[in-house]
Write a protein that holds these residues in place. Structure first.
Motif, PDB file in Angstrom:
ATOM      1  N   MET A 154      39.355  76.106  62.892  1.00 24.18           N
ATOM      2  CA  MET A 154      39.783  76.122  61.601  1.00 24.18           C
ATOM      3  C   MET A 154      41.377  75.624  61.397  1.00 24.18           C
ATOM      4  SD  MET A 154      36.825  76.694  60.431  1.00 24.18           S
ATOM      5  CE  MET A 154      35.389  76.971  60.660  1.00 24.18           C
ATOM      6  N   ASP A 155      42.139  75.728  62.357  1.00 21.20           N
ATOM      7  CA  ASP A 155      43.589  75.607  62.114  1.00 21.20           C
ATOM      8  C   ASP A 155      43.881  73.775  62.317  1.00 21.20           C
ATOM      9  OD1 ASP A 155      44.907  78.117  62.377  1.00 21.20           O
ATOM     10  OD2 ASP A 155      43.893  77.991  64.143  1.00 21.20           O
ATOM     11  N   GLU A 156      42.854  73.231  62.927  1.00 23.71           N
ATOM     12  CA  GLU A 156      42.832  71.808  62.844  1.00 23.71           C
ATOM     13  C   GLU A 156      42.110  71.026  62.067  1.00 23.71           C
ATOM     14  OE1 GLU A 156      45.069  70.468  64.918  1.00 23.71           O
ATOM     15  OE2 GLU A 156      45.489  72.109  66.492  1.00 23.71           O
ATOM     16  N   THR A 157      41.031  71.716  61.344  1.00 18.77           N
ATOM     17  CA  THR A 157      40.192  70.903  60.640  1.00 18.77           C
ATOM     18  C   THR A 157      41.052  70.303  59.503  1.00 18.77           C
ATOM     19  OG1 THR A 157      38.557  72.339  61.307  1.00 18.77           O
ATOM     20  CG2 THR A 157      38.095  71.004  59.142  1.00 18.77           C
ATOM     21  N   PRO A 158      41.992  71.135  58.742  1.00 24.61           N
ATOM     22  CA  PRO A 158      42.563  70.534  57.503  1.00 24.61           C
ATOM     23  C   PRO A 158      43.741  69.479  57.846  1.00 24.61           C
ATOM     24  CG  PRO A 158      42.811  72.838  57.706  1.00 24.61           C
ATOM     25  CD  PRO A 158      42.326  72.613  59.060  1.00 24.61           C
ATOM     26  N   ILE A 159      44.165  69.227  59.107  1.00 19.79           N
ATOM     27  CA  ILE A 159      45.006  68.122  59.512  1.00 19.79           C
ATOM     28  C   ILE A 159      44.256  67.052  60.484  1.00 19.79           C
ATOM     29  CG2 ILE A 159      47.043  69.587  59.471  1.00 19.79           C
ATOM     30  CD1 ILE A 159      46.846  69.936  62.535  1.00 19.79           C
ATOM     31  N   ASN A 170      31.439  79.727  66.269  1.00 18.70           N
ATOM     32  CA  ASN A 170      32.066  79.832  67.258  1.00 18.70           C
ATOM     33  C   ASN A 170      33.170  78.983  67.386  1.00 18.70           C
ATOM     34  OD1 ASN A 170      33.029  80.412  70.016  1.00 18.70           O
ATOM     35  ND2 ASN A 170      31.450  79.249  71.068  1.00 18.70           N
ATOM     36  N   PRO A 171      34.374  79.153  66.630  1.00 22.85           N
ATOM     37  CA  PRO A 171      35.281  77.920  66.089  1.00 22.85           C
ATOM     38  C   PRO A 171      36.464  77.960  67.300  1.00 22.85           C
ATOM     39  CG  PRO A 171      35.831  80.365  64.923  1.00 22.85           C
ATOM     40  CD  PRO A 171      34.223  80.501  65.565  1.00 22.85           C
ATOM     41  N   HIS A 172      36.307  78.941  68.487  1.00 26.21           N
ATOM     42  CA  HIS A 172      37.337  78.903  69.442  1.00 26.21           C
ATOM     43  C   HIS A 172      36.949  77.697  70.509  1.00 26.21           C
ATOM     44  CE1 HIS A 172      39.611  82.316  68.012  1.00 26.21           C
ATOM     45  NE2 HIS A 172      38.596  82.814  67.598  1.00 26.21           N
ATOM     46  N   ALA A 173      35.729  77.255  70.385  1.00 26.93           N
ATOM     47  CA  ALA A 173      35.211  76.405  71.345  1.00 26.93           C
ATOM     48  C   ALA A 173      35.304  74.954  70.603  1.00 26.93           C
ATOM     49  CB  ALA A 173      33.970  76.893  72.094  1.00 26.93           C
ATOM     50  N   PHE A 174      36.089  74.144  71.051  1.00 28.22           N
ATOM     51  CA  PHE A 174      36.001  72.856  70.246  1.00 28.22           C
ATOM     52  C   PHE A 174      36.735  71.707  70.817  1.00 28.22           C
ATOM     53  CE2 PHE A 174      40.460  72.450  68.556  1.00 28.22           C
ATOM     54  CZ  PHE A 174      40.879  73.724  68.991  1.00 28.22           C
ATOM     55  N   PHE A 175      36.313  70.420  70.706  1.00 30.10           N
ATOM     56  CA  PHE A 175      37.054  69.300  71.095  1.00 30.10           C
ATOM     57  C   PHE A 175      37.946  68.789  70.350  1.00 30.10           C
ATOM     58  CE2 PHE A 175      32.816  69.120  73.335  1.00 30.10           C
ATOM     59  CZ  PHE A 175      33.264  68.921  74.727  1.00 30.10           C
ATOM     60  N   LEU A 176      39.096  68.197  70.523  1.00 23.51           N
ATOM     61  CA  LEU A 176      39.965  67.472  69.627  1.00 23.51           C
ATOM     62  C   LEU A 176      40.497  66.237  70.213  1.00 23.51           C
ATOM     63  CD1 LEU A 176      43.210  68.954  68.075  1.00 23.51           C
ATOM     64  CD2 LEU A 176      43.507  66.400  69.084  1.00 23.51           C
ATOM     65  N   CYS A 177      40.149  65.122  69.480  1.00 26.13           N
ATOM     66  CA  CYS A 177      40.169  63.784  70.196  1.00 26.13           C
ATOM     67  C   CYS A 177      40.969  62.933  69.390  1.00 26.13           C
ATOM     68  CB  CYS A 177      38.828  63.165  70.625  1.00 26.13           C
ATOM     69  SG  CYS A 177      37.703  62.857  69.285  1.00 26.13           S
ATOM     70  N   THR A 178      41.537  61.745  69.942  1.00 26.49           N
ATOM     71  CA  THR A 178      42.276  60.879  69.085  1.00 26.49           C
ATOM     72  C   THR A 178      41.551  59.416  68.908  1.00 26.49           C
ATOM     73  OG1 THR A 178      43.311  60.001  71.282  1.00 26.49           O
ATOM     74  CG2 THR A 178      44.316  61.715  70.098  1.00 26.49           C
ATOM     75  N   ASP A 179      40.278  59.291  69.650  1.00 29.91           N
ATOM     76  CA  ASP A 179      39.795  57.774  69.535  1.00 29.91           C
ATOM     77  C   ASP A 179      38.478  57.931  68.600  1.00 29.91           C
ATOM     78  OD1 ASP A 179      39.702  55.048  71.664  1.00 29.91           O
ATOM     79  OD2 ASP A 179      37.839  55.914  70.487  1.00 29.91           O
ATOM     80  N   PRO A 180      38.290  57.271  67.535  1.00 27.24           N
ATOM     81  CA  PRO A 180      37.186  57.136  66.787  1.00 27.24           C
ATOM     82  C   PRO A 180      35.848  56.932  67.557  1.00 27.24           C
ATOM     83  CG  PRO A 180      38.536  55.656  66.003  1.00 27.24           C
ATOM     84  CD  PRO A 180      39.445  56.048  67.384  1.00 27.24           C
ATOM     85  N   MET A 181      35.862  56.254  68.555  1.00 22.29           N
ATOM     86  CA  MET A 181      34.677  56.045  69.353  1.00 22.29           C
ATOM     87  C   MET A 181      34.104  57.248  70.110  1.00 22.29           C
ATOM     88  SD  MET A 181      34.011  52.399  69.477  1.00 22.29           S
ATOM     89  CE  MET A 181      33.973  51.600  71.177  1.00 22.29           C
TER      90      MET A 181
END
Ligand SMILES: [Zn+2]
Length: 243
Positions: A154-159, A170-181
């Motif tokens: 939830m902290d990353e979604t707005p940015i 389960n918002p504590h488990a997630f991937f953050l990536c930099t490549d659209p593919m």
């Protein structure tokens, strides 16, 4: 006069492939990382916060059965000491980010002390990055982290540029990536995923921002501390499904 044994870049390139010559550690200014290798692969893995024990354990196990190179911080605490000052290691990848972290964690420090720490890091930053960053084109850098109550997707979604919240409960488990593919793949997973591809306006000195700036494939895997089974599962899913 003969110089003490310091390997030139040419020598490293010539002999680096021989197991005997492969270093088992890489260190910069109080940040010492263990290197684990398995086979030949363009996957790079990183464990950077020493207090995130679950991520360390999961990555160590993962490397026993999956190919790639892993870098694991040897420190047991979240922050490192650089020239007597505390620093968040995931803020050391730019001068701007380092300054913010040094100021925040050492409110009584002087500009001279912070400049001394910066100079030490200037000497090693690119050396560390040249090891961490994956080979261009197919390579990917996967960082494993653990969080607590204070931080979630939830902290990353707005940015973020895009988000797929398949597991909003389960918002504590997630991937953050930099490549659209990669995001296209991750958004098909049963897990939460966000894309942060745009060159960030605010440079916090983290690896994800550096990866976005340099157009490097980077995936951050965040899971709550202690949730070992879940982090193992998501890391395997990632490794299996990413090209
Ligand atoms: Zn972390």
């Amino acid at each position: 006069m003969k110089r003490p044994a310091a390997w030139s870049r040419r020598e490293l390139l010539a002999f680096g492939w021989l197991p005997f010559f492969r270093p088992k550690h890489i260190a910069v200014a109080g940040a010492r990382f263990r290197i684990l290798r398995n086979g030949r692969s363009t996957r790079h893995y990183l464990h950077i916060h020493g207090n995130e024990d679950t991520a360390r354990e999961v990555l160590e196990r993962h490397m026993e059965t999956h190919e790639g190179i892993a870098f694991l911080v040897e420190n047991q605490t979240r922050n490192l000491m650089v020239e007597g000052l505390q620093l968040d290691p995931n803020r050391m990848f730019s001068r701007v980010g380092t300054e913010i972290s040094l100021k925040g964690l050492n409110p009584d420090s002087t500009p001279e002390q912070r400049e001394a720490a910066q100079r030490t890091l200037d000497r090693g930053r690119e050396h560390l990055l040249s090891a961490f960053l994956p080979p261009p084109m197919r390579g990917v850098l996967i960082a494993v982290h653990n969080n607590s109550e204070q931080y979630s997707v939830m902290d990353e979604t707005p940015i973020s540029d895009a988000a797929s919240l398949r597991e909003a409960g389960n918002p504590h488990a997630f991937f953050l990536c930099t490549d659209p593919m990669d995001f296209a793949v991750l958004s098909q997973s049963p897990y939460n995923a966000v894309l942060q591809q745009k060159k960030p306006e605010e440079d916090d000195g983290s690896l994800s921002r550096l990866a976005a700036r340099r157009s490097i494939r980077y995936v951050n895997l965040e899971v709550r501390l202690g949730n070992k089974d879940r982090q193992t599962e998501m890391l395997r899913w990632l490794d299996w499904n990413l090209p």
